[in-house]
Design an enzyme around this catalytic site. Structure first.
Site, mmCIF file in Angstrom:
data_model
loop_
_atom_site.group_PDB
_atom_site.id
_atom_site.type_symbol
_atom_site.label_atom_id
_atom_site.label_comp_id
_atom_site.label_asym_id
_atom_site.label_seq_id
_atom_site.Cartn_x
_atom_site.Cartn_y
_atom_site.Cartn_z
ATOM 1 N N ARG A 53 1.381 -36.354 10.063
ATOM 2 C CA ARG A 53 1.948 -35.919 8.780
ATOM 3 C C ARG A 53 3.283 -36.627 8.560
ATOM 4 O O ARG A 53 3.808 -37.273 9.446
ATOM 5 C CB ARG A 53 2.117 -34.402 8.756
ATOM 6 C CG ARG A 53 2.869 -33.902 9.983
ATOM 7 C CD ARG A 53 3.761 -32.756 9.734
ATOM 8 N NE ARG A 53 4.832 -33.049 8.805
ATOM 9 C CZ ARG A 53 5.931 -33.769 9.105
ATOM 10 N NH1 ARG A 53 6.103 -34.333 10.308
ATOM 11 N NH2 ARG A 53 6.865 -33.954 8.201
ATOM 12 N N GLY A 54 3.827 -36.424 7.338
ATOM 13 C CA GLY A 54 5.018 -37.183 6.956
ATOM 14 C C GLY A 54 4.511 -38.402 6.203
ATOM 15 O O GLY A 54 3.571 -39.088 6.672
ATOM 16 N N ALA A 55 5.110 -38.646 5.026
ATOM 17 C CA ALA A 55 4.543 -39.658 4.128
ATOM 18 C C ALA A 55 4.293 -41.022 4.800
ATOM 19 O O ALA A 55 3.180 -41.553 4.723
ATOM 20 C CB ALA A 55 5.436 -39.792 2.898
ATOM 21 N N ARG A 96 -5.153 -36.158 1.277
ATOM 22 C CA ARG A 96 -4.017 -35.362 0.750
ATOM 23 C C ARG A 96 -3.532 -36.035 -0.541
ATOM 24 O O ARG A 96 -3.532 -37.271 -0.619
ATOM 25 C CB ARG A 96 -2.860 -35.276 1.761
ATOM 26 C CG ARG A 96 -3.211 -34.463 3.011
ATOM 27 C CD ARG A 96 -1.999 -34.226 3.894
ATOM 28 N NE ARG A 96 -1.114 -33.204 3.364
ATOM 29 C CZ ARG A 96 0.083 -32.932 3.886
ATOM 30 N NH1 ARG A 96 0.540 -33.625 4.914
ATOM 31 N NH2 ARG A 96 0.833 -31.974 3.369
ATOM 32 N N GLN A 203 7.628 -27.064 9.873
ATOM 33 C CA GLN A 203 7.928 -28.435 10.318
ATOM 34 C C GLN A 203 9.368 -28.560 10.827
ATOM 35 O O GLN A 203 9.665 -29.359 11.704
ATOM 36 C CB GLN A 203 7.710 -29.438 9.181
ATOM 37 C CG GLN A 203 6.256 -29.688 8.841
ATOM 38 C CD GLN A 203 5.751 -28.783 7.742
ATOM 39 O OE1 GLN A 203 6.261 -27.680 7.549
ATOM 40 N NE2 GLN A 203 4.742 -29.211 7.015
ATOM 41 N N ASP A 244 8.033 -37.425 -0.448
ATOM 42 C CA ASP A 244 6.625 -37.849 -0.488
ATOM 43 C C ASP A 244 6.299 -38.733 -1.672
ATOM 44 O O ASP A 244 5.349 -39.504 -1.643
ATOM 45 C CB ASP A 244 5.715 -36.620 -0.483
ATOM 46 C CG ASP A 244 5.721 -35.992 0.894
ATOM 47 O OD1 ASP A 244 6.693 -35.290 1.217
ATOM 48 O OD2 ASP A 244 4.786 -36.250 1.670
ATOM 49 N N ASN A 254 9.061 -33.399 -2.490
ATOM 50 C CA ASN A 254 9.184 -33.255 -1.037
ATOM 51 C C ASN A 254 8.712 -31.847 -0.663
ATOM 52 O O ASN A 254 8.347 -31.050 -1.536
ATOM 53 C CB ASN A 254 10.629 -33.495 -0.592
ATOM 54 C CG ASN A 254 10.743 -33.597 0.923
ATOM 55 O OD1 ASN A 254 9.943 -34.310 1.569
ATOM 56 N ND2 ASN A 254 11.678 -32.896 1.527
ATOM 57 N N LYS A 255 8.728 -31.568 0.617
ATOM 58 C CA LYS A 255 8.228 -30.290 1.141
ATOM 59 C C LYS A 255 8.724 -29.102 0.327
ATOM 60 O O LYS A 255 9.884 -29.064 -0.072
ATOM 61 C CB LYS A 255 8.665 -30.172 2.602
ATOM 62 C CG LYS A 255 8.246 -28.927 3.325
ATOM 63 C CD LYS A 255 6.773 -28.607 3.207
ATOM 64 C CE LYS A 255 5.863 -29.741 3.622
ATOM 65 N NZ LYS A 255 4.448 -29.506 3.202
HETATM 66 O O1 MRU Z 1 3.269 -31.581 4.566
HETATM 67 P P1 MRU Z 1 4.075 -32.579 5.340
HETATM 68 O O2 MRU Z 1 4.580 -32.045 6.627
HETATM 69 O O3 MRU Z 1 3.349 -33.891 5.490
HETATM 70 O O4 MRU Z 1 5.340 -32.851 4.404
HETATM 71 C C1 MRU Z 1 6.221 -33.859 4.812
HETATM 72 C C2 MRU Z 1 7.474 -33.928 4.043
HETATM 73 O O5 MRU Z 1 7.672 -33.235 3.075
HETATM 74 C C3 MRU Z 1 8.455 -34.973 4.485
HETATM 75 O O6 MRU Z 1 9.750 -34.584 4.150
HETATM 76 C C4 MRU Z 1 8.156 -36.316 3.816
HETATM 77 O O7 MRU Z 1 6.829 -36.668 3.956
HETATM 78 C C5 MRU Z 1 9.018 -37.413 4.343
HETATM 79 S S1 MRU Z 1 8.613 -37.910 5.986
HETATM 80 C C6 MRU Z 1 9.621 -39.238 6.349
#
Ligand code: MRU
Length: 354
Positions: A53-55, A96, A203, A244, A254-255
């Site tokens: 996970r994470g963009a 996703r 997270q 994201d 973002n999250k």
């Molecule tokens: O649902 P997730 O855990 O994939 O969400 C991730 C985030 O919101 C991060 O802040 C974002 O992807 C940046 S990661 C460098």
């Protein structure tokens, strides 16, 4: 004893180029398990369930997934092979919806495929593997540059607040929002980091607190609803978050919970910095209203992490995984090519063309 940051490689191909190895982020911090993914279905499932996970990490995994998806293809004719690739691409793209890096990486893989159209399918497969490797390697450099630019805005001894996890394990290495923290740590900046736990999937608690503690950074975990008090108490001099997808006007997905942190930061006069590789900037989205927001299962709110469900049976729950921070709340967007300030339409477009 701290673990050197470089020791964590959370998304990579194995030495035989036959499986994608990922650190299963759903098991952290209690277990450090590396999974070997050999099919595109494995990769899709790992992205969907947030094992990776994470963009940026999602983009890297999808690129390798695209390679693995066509690696065993029996097609020898380019058009037939390209048609098979298209199916793999569409399938992985459905894992996703919000992080644009997923689509960016898959488009880049397709561009490479088309560029090599004159070659044999065997050579095209090799080129696809090389492209996925390149995407991963570039991400390391990109994150390092983001870290350097972001560090130039911070001062030693500052308190920093972050939301979700935008660290090493969300990227090829270093992270985006956490990159300046690691670089500052090496230079003795002695930051005090506040990590929002980041409900509902934690997270911040499971990943950011773990990652920073492993690296020897001074990190304090707080519940999401404590961000206001630490800002009011003067403990936070800057907020750093990842993202994201950035729309052309600077609105940023973002999250879930990030926009609330930005509103608090504005109230308390704390700068709010978004750290984003340019692969996360989507100029085809004019504003945040155009960014698709992932909705996830209600159980993540009502039952996940608890021994027994912590909400009445059959209660309705609403679980958007991301929110959009209005560009007016963002002090700057920090990319690998420099720092964008308002008006973001202009500054982001300039950085994209640099
Ligand atoms: O649902 P997730 O855990 O994939 O969400 C991730 C985030 O919101 C991060 O802040 C974002 O992807 C940046 S990661 C460098």
């Amino acid at each position: 004893m701290t673990t050197p940051l470089a020791a964590i490689q959370s998304v990579r191909l194995d030495d035989e180029n036959s499986t994608l190895i990922i650190l299963d982020q759903t098991l952290l911090p209690n277990e450090k398990v590396f999974l070997h993914l050999s099919t595109m279905e494995d990769v899709w499932e790992a992205i969907y369930h947030l094992k990776v996970r994470g963009a940026p990490a999602i983009g890297i995994a999808a690129a390798y997934g695209a390679y693995l998806g066509v690696k065993a293809s029996k097609e020898e004719d380019f058009d037939a092979f390209a048609a098979e690739f298209e199916k793999v691409k569409a399938y992985l793209a459905s894992a996703r919806p919000t992080a644009v890096n997923l689509f960016w990486a898959l488009n880049r893989m397709e561009e490479r495929l088309r560029k090599e159209a004159q070659k044999s399918v065997k050579d095209i497969k090799q080129a696809l593997k090389d492209e996925a490797e390149r995407i991963r390697e570039e991400d390391e450099q990109v994150c390092l540059s983001i870290g350097e630019h972001a560090l130039s805005l911070l001062e030693p001894g500052w308190g920093l607040l972050t939301h979700c996890n935008a660290g090493t394990i969300a990227t090829a290495k270093y992270g985006t929002a956490l990159a300046p923290i690691y670089l500052g740590e090496e230079k003795g900046y002695d930051f005090k980091v506040y990590a929002d736990e980041t409900r509902p999937l934690l997270q911040g608690a499971r990943l950011t607190a773990w990652e920073l503690q492993e690296a020897g950074v001074d990190v304090t975990l707080i519940c999401d609803n404590m961000a206001s008090i630490v800002m009011k108490e003067g403990k936070v001099q800057a907020v750093l978050v990842g993202c994201d997808r950035v729309a052309a006007n600077g609105d940023t997905a973002n999250k879930i919970g990030t926009s609330g942190v930005a509103i608090l930061a504005k109230h308390y006069g704390v700068p709010f910095y978004v750290c984003a590789p340019l692969s996360t900037v989507d100029l085809t989205c004019p504003s945040g209203d155009d960014i698709p927001i992932e909705l996830r299962k209600e159980e993540e709110i009502t039952a996940a992490w608890y021994e027994k469900p912590m909400a009445p049976e059959n209660v309705k729950a609403y679980n958007p995984a991301f929110d959009v921070t209005d560009h007016e709340l963002i002090t700057a967007i920090i990319t690998e090519k420099g720092i964008a300030y308002a008006p973001f339409e202009k500054s982001l477009a300039e950085l994209m063309n640099k």
